[in-house]
Design a protein around this motif. Structure first.
Motif, PDB file in Angstrom:
ATOM      1  N   MET A 179      23.966  72.734  -0.799  1.00 53.79           N
ATOM      2  CA  MET A 179      23.023  71.585  -1.438  1.00 53.79           C
ATOM      3  C   MET A 179      23.690  71.169  -2.466  1.00 53.79           C
ATOM      4  SD  MET A 179      19.986  70.254  -1.156  1.00 53.79           S
ATOM      5  CE  MET A 179      18.816  69.376  -2.157  1.00 53.79           C
ATOM      6  N   LEU A 180      24.095  71.911  -3.626  1.00 53.35           N
ATOM      7  CA  LEU A 180      24.631  71.405  -4.892  1.00 53.35           C
ATOM      8  C   LEU A 180      26.209  70.594  -4.345  1.00 53.35           C
ATOM      9  CD1 LEU A 180      24.501  71.334  -7.682  1.00 53.35           C
ATOM     10  CD2 LEU A 180      25.805  73.440  -8.060  1.00 53.35           C
ATOM     11  N   ARG A 181      26.972  71.112  -3.602  1.00 49.20           N
ATOM     12  CA  ARG A 181      27.934  70.457  -2.945  1.00 49.20           C
ATOM     13  C   ARG A 181      27.925  69.033  -2.719  1.00 49.20           C
ATOM     14  NH1 ARG A 181      31.360  74.937   0.656  1.00 49.20           N
ATOM     15  NH2 ARG A 181      31.439  76.443  -0.929  1.00 49.20           N
ATOM     16  N   TRP A 182      26.770  68.670  -1.924  1.00 54.75           N
ATOM     17  CA  TRP A 182      26.382  67.449  -1.503  1.00 54.75           C
ATOM     18  C   TRP A 182      25.977  66.420  -2.866  1.00 54.75           C
ATOM     19  CZ3 TRP A 182      28.069  65.455   2.804  1.00 54.75           C
ATOM     20  CH2 TRP A 182      28.452  66.337   3.970  1.00 54.75           C
ATOM     21  N   LEU A 183      25.208  67.032  -3.583  1.00 52.75           N
ATOM     22  CA  LEU A 183      24.996  66.385  -4.933  1.00 52.75           C
ATOM     23  C   LEU A 183      26.310  65.979  -5.570  1.00 52.75           C
ATOM     24  CD1 LEU A 183      22.679  65.255  -6.697  1.00 52.75           C
ATOM     25  CD2 LEU A 183      22.817  67.484  -7.766  1.00 52.75           C
ATOM     26  N   ILE A 184      26.964  66.788  -5.786  1.00 52.74           N
ATOM     27  CA  ILE A 184      28.248  66.534  -6.462  1.00 52.74           C
ATOM     28  C   ILE A 184      29.299  65.380  -5.946  1.00 52.74           C
ATOM     29  CG2 ILE A 184      30.300  67.663  -7.305  1.00 52.74           C
ATOM     30  CD1 ILE A 184      28.851  70.133  -8.015  1.00 52.74           C
ATOM     31  N   ALA A 185      29.189  65.523  -4.500  1.00 54.10           N
ATOM     32  CA  ALA A 185      30.154  64.730  -3.613  1.00 54.10           C
ATOM     33  C   ALA A 185      29.345  63.234  -3.811  1.00 54.10           C
ATOM     34  CB  ALA A 185      30.199  65.087  -2.215  1.00 54.10           C
ATOM     35  N   ILE A 186      28.112  63.140  -3.852  1.00 51.67           N
ATOM     36  CA  ILE A 186      27.493  61.971  -3.648  1.00 51.67           C
ATOM     37  C   ILE A 186      27.546  61.146  -5.233  1.00 51.67           C
ATOM     38  CG2 ILE A 186      25.166  60.859  -3.740  1.00 51.67           C
ATOM     39  CD1 ILE A 186      24.366  62.730  -1.695  1.00 51.67           C
ATOM     40  N   LEU A 187      27.611  62.177  -6.467  1.00 51.90           N
ATOM     41  CA  LEU A 187      27.831  61.553  -7.748  1.00 51.90           C
ATOM     42  C   LEU A 187      29.181  60.973  -7.825  1.00 51.90           C
ATOM     43  CD1 LEU A 187      26.016  64.233  -9.945  1.00 51.90           C
ATOM     44  CD2 LEU A 187      25.073  61.863  -9.203  1.00 51.90           C
ATOM     45  N   VAL A 188      30.109  61.793  -7.196  1.00 49.25           N
ATOM     46  CA  VAL A 188      31.584  61.407  -7.352  1.00 49.25           C
ATOM     47  C   VAL A 188      31.768  60.097  -6.844  1.00 49.25           C
ATOM     48  CG1 VAL A 188      34.009  61.773  -6.615  1.00 49.25           C
ATOM     49  CG2 VAL A 188      32.511  63.692  -7.824  1.00 49.25           C
ATOM     50  N   LEU A 189      31.042  60.098  -5.489  1.00 50.83           N
ATOM     51  CA  LEU A 189      31.150  58.664  -4.757  1.00 50.83           C
ATOM     52  C   LEU A 189      30.434  57.684  -5.535  1.00 50.83           C
ATOM     53  CD1 LEU A 189      32.143  57.595  -2.042  1.00 50.83           C
ATOM     54  CD2 LEU A 189      30.005  57.894  -1.205  1.00 50.83           C
ATOM     55  N   ALA A 190      29.338  57.922  -6.209  1.00 54.43           N
ATOM     56  CA  ALA A 190      28.751  56.715  -6.966  1.00 54.43           C
ATOM     57  C   ALA A 190      29.575  56.396  -8.000  1.00 54.43           C
ATOM     58  CB  ALA A 190      27.250  57.329  -7.339  1.00 54.43           C
ATOM     59  N   ASN A 191      30.282  57.296  -8.539  1.00 56.27           N
ATOM     60  CA  ASN A 191      31.055  56.820  -9.878  1.00 56.27           C
ATOM     61  C   ASN A 191      32.180  56.105  -9.207  1.00 56.27           C
ATOM     62  OD1 ASN A 191      29.765  58.046 -12.067  1.00 56.27           O
ATOM     63  ND2 ASN A 191      30.634  60.036 -11.574  1.00 56.27           N
ATOM     64  N   LEU A 192      32.810  56.482  -8.141  1.00 53.30           N
ATOM     65  CA  LEU A 192      34.054  55.484  -7.700  1.00 53.30           C
ATOM     66  C   LEU A 192      33.493  54.273  -7.609  1.00 53.30           C
ATOM     67  CD1 LEU A 192      35.790  58.303  -5.375  1.00 53.30           C
ATOM     68  CD2 LEU A 192      36.451  57.246  -7.642  1.00 53.30           C
ATOM     69  N   VAL A 193      32.288  54.040  -6.827  1.00 53.94           N
ATOM     70  CA  VAL A 193      31.764  52.812  -6.364  1.00 53.94           C
ATOM     71  C   VAL A 193      31.349  52.040  -8.065  1.00 53.94           C
ATOM     72  CG1 VAL A 193      29.892  51.503  -5.549  1.00 53.94           C
ATOM     73  CG2 VAL A 193      30.925  53.382  -4.224  1.00 53.94           C
ATOM     74  N   ALA A 194      30.936  52.548  -8.876  1.00 53.36           N
ATOM     75  CA  ALA A 194      30.632  52.098 -10.275  1.00 53.36           C
ATOM     76  C   ALA A 194      32.001  51.599 -10.831  1.00 53.36           C
ATOM     77  CB  ALA A 194      29.740  52.818 -10.855  1.00 53.36           C
ATOM     78  N   PHE A 195      32.988  52.469 -11.069  1.00 50.67           N
ATOM     79  CA  PHE A 195      34.289  52.083 -11.388  1.00 50.67           C
ATOM     80  C   PHE A 195      34.770  50.887 -10.739  1.00 50.67           C
ATOM     81  CE2 PHE A 195      38.635  52.254 -11.195  1.00 50.67           C
ATOM     82  CZ  PHE A 195      39.048  52.165 -12.737  1.00 50.67           C
ATOM     83  N   GLY A 196      34.732  50.875  -9.406  1.00 53.79           N
ATOM     84  CA  GLY A 196      35.487  49.843  -8.595  1.00 53.79           C
ATOM     85  C   GLY A 196      34.571  48.254  -9.040  1.00 53.79           C
ATOM     86  N   LEU A 197      33.040  48.218  -8.925  1.00 58.12           N
ATOM     87  CA  LEU A 197      32.621  47.165  -9.294  1.00 58.12           C
ATOM     88  C   LEU A 197      33.010  46.811 -10.712  1.00 58.12           C
ATOM     89  CD1 LEU A 197      29.065  47.848  -7.468  1.00 58.12           C
ATOM     90  CD2 LEU A 197      30.943  46.278  -6.539  1.00 58.12           C
ATOM     91  N   ALA A 198      32.828  47.603 -11.553  1.00 56.44           N
ATOM     92  CA  ALA A 198      33.283  47.348 -13.055  1.00 56.44           C
ATOM     93  C   ALA A 198      34.710  46.730 -13.341  1.00 56.44           C
ATOM     94  CB  ALA A 198      32.885  48.566 -13.938  1.00 56.44           C
ATOM     95  N   SER A 199      35.670  47.183 -12.415  1.00 56.02           N
ATOM     96  CA  SER A 199      37.057  46.758 -12.638  1.00 56.02           C
ATOM     97  C   SER A 199      37.338  45.430 -11.818  1.00 56.02           C
ATOM     98  CB  SER A 199      37.860  47.818 -12.258  1.00 56.02           C
ATOM     99  OG  SER A 199      37.515  48.250 -10.627  1.00 56.02           O
ATOM    100  N   GLY A 200      36.186  44.989 -11.218  1.00 56.72           N
ATOM    101  CA  GLY A 200      36.410  43.715 -10.599  1.00 56.72           C
ATOM    102  C   GLY A 200      36.880  43.660  -9.015  1.00 56.72           C
ATOM    103  N   MET A 201      36.634  44.760  -8.475  1.00 56.04           N
ATOM    104  CA  MET A 201      37.053  45.035  -6.915  1.00 56.04           C
ATOM    105  C   MET A 201      36.618  44.061  -6.084  1.00 56.04           C
ATOM    106  SD  MET A 201      36.878  48.546  -4.703  1.00 56.04           S
ATOM    107  CE  MET A 201      35.085  48.436  -4.715  1.00 56.04           C
ATOM    108  N   LEU A 202      35.479  43.505  -6.446  1.00 57.06           N
ATOM    109  CA  LEU A 202      34.678  42.631  -5.593  1.00 57.06           C
ATOM    110  C   LEU A 202      34.546  41.179  -6.239  1.00 57.06           C
ATOM    111  CD1 LEU A 202      31.619  44.834  -4.023  1.00 57.06           C
ATOM    112  CD2 LEU A 202      33.866  44.350  -2.938  1.00 57.06           C
ATOM    113  N   GLY A 203      35.378  40.852  -7.234  1.00 53.29           N
ATOM    114  CA  GLY A 203      35.415  39.675  -7.941  1.00 53.29           C
ATOM    115  C   GLY A 203      35.013  39.827  -9.287  1.00 53.29           C
ATOM    116  N   PRO A 204      34.824  38.655 -10.147  1.00 56.47           N
ATOM    117  CA  PRO A 204      34.329  38.827 -11.320  1.00 56.47           C
ATOM    118  C   PRO A 204      33.075  39.151 -11.298  1.00 56.47           C
ATOM    119  CG  PRO A 204      34.688  36.652 -10.742  1.00 56.47           C
ATOM    120  CD  PRO A 204      35.421  37.481  -9.755  1.00 56.47           C
ATOM    121  N   LEU A 205      32.246  39.798 -12.168  1.00 55.83           N
ATOM    122  CA  LEU A 205      30.824  39.935 -12.359  1.00 55.83           C
ATOM    123  C   LEU A 205      30.171  38.644 -12.916  1.00 55.83           C
ATOM    124  CD1 LEU A 205      30.649  43.304 -14.087  1.00 55.83           C
ATOM    125  CD2 LEU A 205      30.250  42.738 -11.484  1.00 55.83           C
TER     126      LEU A 205
END
Length: 79
Positions: free
Chosen positions: A1-27
């Protein structure tokens, strides 16, 4: 259960980093907030600045010193 939570948090951080760095264009907030604000000004060349006089400078707070005394006289209230 804890492994899935950590995996989801890492994935959410990667998505947030990608959006903040302009992966999908400027904000949307990265552009000018009020592009027509300068065009709506009425006679901006009339705006003048002037230095502060010595009398006005006495009321200004100085960082690291005590607050200036107000130029108001106080008295006891009568009932």
């Amino acid at each position: 259960m804890l492994r899935w939570l950590i995996a989801i948090l890492v994935l959410a951080n990667l998505v947030a980093f990608g959006l903040a760095s302009g992966m999908l264009g400027p904000l949307p907030a990265s552009g000018p907030r009020e592009p027509n604000h300068l065009n709506r000004q009425v006679h901006p060349e009339w705006l003048k600045t002037r230095p502060i006089s010595a009398a006005d400078a006495n009321d200004q707070a100085i960082v690291g010193k005590a607050a200036p005394e107000p130029a108001v006289k106080a008295s006891a209230l009568t009932q």
